[in-house]
Design a protein around this motif. Structure first.
Motif, short mmCIF file in Angstrom:
data_model
loop_
_atom_site.label_atom_id
_atom_site.label_comp_id
_atom_site.label_asym_id
_atom_site.label_seq_id
_atom_site.Cartn_x
_atom_site.Cartn_y
_atom_site.Cartn_z
N PHE A 288 -9.17 6.60 10.22
CA PHE A 288 -8.22 5.49 10.39
C PHE A 288 -8.46 4.40 9.35
O PHE A 288 -7.52 3.82 8.81
CB PHE A 288 -8.35 4.90 11.80
CG PHE A 288 -8.00 5.85 12.91
CD1 PHE A 288 -7.24 6.99 12.67
CD2 PHE A 288 -8.44 5.61 14.21
CE1 PHE A 288 -6.92 7.87 13.69
CE2 PHE A 288 -8.12 6.49 15.24
CZ PHE A 288 -7.36 7.62 14.98
N MET A 289 -9.75 4.11 9.07
CA MET A 289 -10.06 3.05 8.13
C MET A 289 -9.70 3.45 6.70
O MET A 289 -9.38 2.59 5.87
CB MET A 289 -11.53 2.67 8.22
CG MET A 289 -11.92 1.93 9.50
SD MET A 289 -10.98 0.40 9.78
CE MET A 289 -11.38 -0.54 8.31
N ALA A 290 -9.75 4.74 6.39
CA ALA A 290 -9.33 5.19 5.06
C ALA A 290 -7.86 4.84 4.83
O ALA A 290 -7.48 4.33 3.76
CB ALA A 290 -9.56 6.69 4.91
N PHE A 291 -7.04 5.08 5.84
CA PHE A 291 -5.62 4.69 5.74
C PHE A 291 -5.49 3.17 5.72
O PHE A 291 -4.65 2.62 5.00
CB PHE A 291 -4.83 5.29 6.90
CG PHE A 291 -4.57 6.76 6.77
CD1 PHE A 291 -3.70 7.25 5.80
CD2 PHE A 291 -5.21 7.67 7.60
CE1 PHE A 291 -3.45 8.61 5.68
CE2 PHE A 291 -4.97 9.03 7.48
CZ PHE A 291 -4.09 9.50 6.51
N TYR A 292 -6.29 2.49 6.50
CA TYR A 292 -6.26 1.02 6.57
C TYR A 292 -6.53 0.42 5.18
O TYR A 292 -5.90 -0.56 4.79
CB TYR A 292 -7.30 0.55 7.57
CG TYR A 292 -7.41 -0.95 7.74
CD1 TYR A 292 -6.61 -1.63 8.65
CD2 TYR A 292 -8.34 -1.68 7.00
CE1 TYR A 292 -6.73 -3.00 8.81
CE2 TYR A 292 -8.46 -3.05 7.16
CZ TYR A 292 -7.65 -3.71 8.07
OH TYR A 292 -7.77 -5.07 8.22
#
Length: 347
Positions: A288-292
């Protein structure tokens, strides 16, 4: 892409593509640290209260729960800082290269203190998490409920279905490697997020989300105490080859018995709780944080890895399917909390 103020015309590659490149954060933005340390304090108070309630003190056998992990993270931090500085220096035109200028533009004493402070807060939360997880052994496991839920959803054991579909030899070793690779993900991801985010504040979003993954995971352990399919339905895994995972099964169950026999011994410690799966939860957090941070390619790769992790946890009997689903929910909530507590600017 904008360059670092005071370090032009260096071209840079940063983890976070959604924030203008900057050096140290402005002092007034450090108010997010209040929320970070209030989180640490509140969770520590819960841990101290529960320690008193169960009559067992905090333990750090072999330094594996705090001191050793913090030391490992700080060593990784040094490596990441050197890599970051070397990359920036190499990307600077030859005639303008200056080690002092490259380091000074981004790695100010203030930023370095924030890095070490963040890692310390993170590992304090992890230390409390591991002790609370150990004390969960006093609770009565509810594996039968989770086993029944799996069978109602799939009509059979998901693990048995995977064994039939994938086989119990080559797939077993591949999925063992996938499962064990998670250790490196947790060790590296927090440091990478802090070092390579364009501002330390953006890196703290990941840090706080990671802290809350452990906190929410602790709550789930106490909500539904469980050991996992390998312990509650061992016959389903009898056909798997003997590996380091099967040895770990026996070790964890033995540790639990030793702990319950003598909880106050400084060497007894429990490492087994199934609901929710934080292998899934933490991996989903990284995804999720990679997309964030704007890395769609990395997010897509992590999504594939996440599926592999979930399959490995069920195949090897570490988790029920509901454990993995709960891990996804924990990750989503943790990311939201991280963003709300840190509130990084988007301009």
């Amino acid at each position: 892409m904008a360059s670092i103020p005071g370090d032009e015309p260096t071209a840079v590659v940063d983890l976070d593509r959604r924030e203008p490149v900057g050096g140290a954060d402005e002092p007034q933005r450090h108010t997010y640290l209040i929320g970070v340390w209030l989180t640490v304090l509140a969770f520590a108070m819960v841990a101290f209260f529960w320690s008193h309630h169960v009559g067992v003190g905090f333990k750090d056998p072999g330094g594996r729960m705090f001191s050793g992990k913090l030391e490992y993270s700080l060593s990784g931090l040094v490596i990441a800082l050197v890599a970051d500085a070397a990359w920036r220096w190499l990307r600077t035109p030859g005639g303008q290269r200056s080690v002092r200028r490259t380091l000074g533009a981004r790695w100010t004493p203030e930023r370095l203190v924030l890095l070490v402070t963040g890692l310390t807060a993170y590992h304090l939360v992890y230390f409390c998490y591991r002790n609370l997880k150990s004390w969960d052994a006093f609770n009565t496991p509810r594996d039968s409920w989770l086993l029944d839920a799996d069978r109602r959803i799939f009509g059979d054991s998901p693990a048995v279905m995977l064994h039939d579909l994938l086989g119990q030899h080559t797939a077993a070793y591949v999925l063992m490697a996938v499962y064990k690779s998670f250790t490196y993900l947790t060790a590296a991801s927090v440091v990478i997020a802090l070092v390579f985010s364009r501002t330390i504040q953006r890196g703290y979003v990941f840090l706080v989300a990671a802290m809350w993954t452990w906190i929410l995971g602790t709550a789930s352990y106490y909500l539904v105490p469980s050991l996992g399919p390998f312990a509650s339905a061992p016959q389903e895994f009898a056909g798997l080859p003997h590996t380091s995972i099967t040895s770990t099964w026996a070790e964890y169950l033995s540790q639990r018995q030793e702990f319950l026999a003598d909880p106050t011994s400084p060497t007894t410690f429990v490492s087994i709780s199934a609901f929710a799966s934080l292998h899934t939860g933490f991996t989903a957090l990284v995804c999720f944080m990679a997309f964030y941070y704007g890395h769609k390619w990395l997010g897509a790769a992590m999504a594939v890895y996440l599926v592999a992790i979930m399959v490995s946890t069920i195949y090897w009997g570490w988790h029920f399917t509901l454990d993995d689903l709960a891990g996804l929910v924990i990750a989503a909530v943790a990311v939201a909390i991280g963003h709300v507590l840190v509130r990084p600017p988007r301009t």
